[in-house]
Design an enzyme around this catalytic site. Structure first.
Site, PDB file in Angstrom:
ATOM      1  N   ASP A   1     -25.610   2.089 -60.339  1.00  0.00           N
ATOM      2  CA  ASP A   1     -24.467   1.192 -60.100  1.00  0.00           C
ATOM      3  C   ASP A   1     -23.135   1.644 -60.712  1.00  0.00           C
ATOM      4  OD1 ASP A   1     -26.683  -0.187 -59.146  1.00  0.00           O
ATOM      5  OD2 ASP A   1     -26.221  -2.068 -60.134  1.00  0.00           O
TER       6      ASP A   1
ATOM      7  N   LYS B   1     -29.385  -2.342 -53.231  1.00  0.00           N
ATOM      8  CA  LYS B   1     -30.066  -3.541 -53.716  1.00  0.00           C
ATOM      9  C   LYS B   1     -29.072  -4.686 -53.788  1.00  0.00           C
ATOM     10  CE  LYS B   1     -29.245  -2.251 -58.512  1.00  0.00           C
ATOM     11  NZ  LYS B   1     -28.339  -3.355 -58.872  1.00  0.00           N
TER      12      LYS B   1
ATOM     13  N   CYS C   1     -28.581  -3.998 -65.211  1.00  0.00           N
ATOM     14  CA  CYS C   1     -29.318  -3.238 -64.190  1.00  0.00           C
ATOM     15  C   CYS C   1     -29.991  -1.981 -64.736  1.00  0.00           C
ATOM     16  CB  CYS C   1     -28.405  -2.942 -63.012  1.00  0.00           C
ATOM     17  SG  CYS C   1     -27.976  -4.466 -62.123  1.00  0.00           S
TER      18      CYS C   1
END
Ligand SMILES: [Zn+2]
Length: 188
Positions: free
Chosen positions: A18, A103, A142
């Site tokens: 990310d 995701k 995350c």
């Protein structure tokens, strides 16, 4: 800091979590100094590429009205909305040829982990991957969820401390403790 060229080998994969504009300074959900992880992460990416170690880059990729957003009952300000500038990978992170893992697209739940119903564990097993090396954002959200899931899935899991930062320092300290408890190695 360990040298990626001396460390990476066949059977490894690099997971870049990310590294998107919204998680960097100026973004909708900025991690303080989040962009500072990019130079060390790029060294790992360059080494992985050189050594033929597969590189996977995950992205948070939310539809509008995602349930993780505050106006829709979630804990976070709206961020990483599909096809917006905020959801794009940061310009400086060298993931142009990485395999993208998407995701956070579901309406029924959020997915912090790049392994959460994405099929990534199966994909890595099919490629004979035994060890994973993880960096990215955020360490206490995350990255933590991904590392714990990687360890649970049976991969020897390493998090690169110079290549990740938390939303808050307290969260970062707790994340390190939780990851270690789950069997994740955090290089120091
Ligand atoms: Zn999100």
């Amino acid at each position: 800091m360990i040298d990626p060229r001396e460390t990476l080998r066949e059977g490894d994969a690099l997971l870049v979590i990310d590294v998107q504009n919204d998680f960097c300074p100026g973004g909708a959900l900025e991690i303080p100094e989040g962009h500072k992880i990019i130079p060390p992460l790029n060294k790992w990416i360059a080494a992985a590429r050189e050594l033929g170690v597969p590189i996977y880059a995950s992205r948070d990729w939310h539809p509008e009205r995602h349930p993780s957003f505050e106006p829709h009952g979630g804990p976070w300000p709206p961020h990483c909305v599909q096809d917006t500038e905020g959801a794009a990978f940061h310009d400086e992170v060298d993931v142009g040829d990485a395999i993208v893992v998407t995701k956070g697209t579901r309406f029924d739940k959020d997915q912090y982990s790049a392994f959460d119903e994405t099929g990534l564990a199966e994909e890595l097993r099919r490629r004979g991957i035994k060890r994973v090396w993880i960096g990215g954002l955020a360490q206490d959200v995350c990255v933590k969820a991904t590392a714990i899931d990687a360890a649970k899935a049976g991969f020897e899991t390493h998090v690169l401390p110079e290549a990740t930062l938390p939303v808050t320092p307290e969260g970062g300290a707790e994340a390190v403790a939780e990851m270690r408890k789950a069997g994740v190695t955090i290089e120091s």
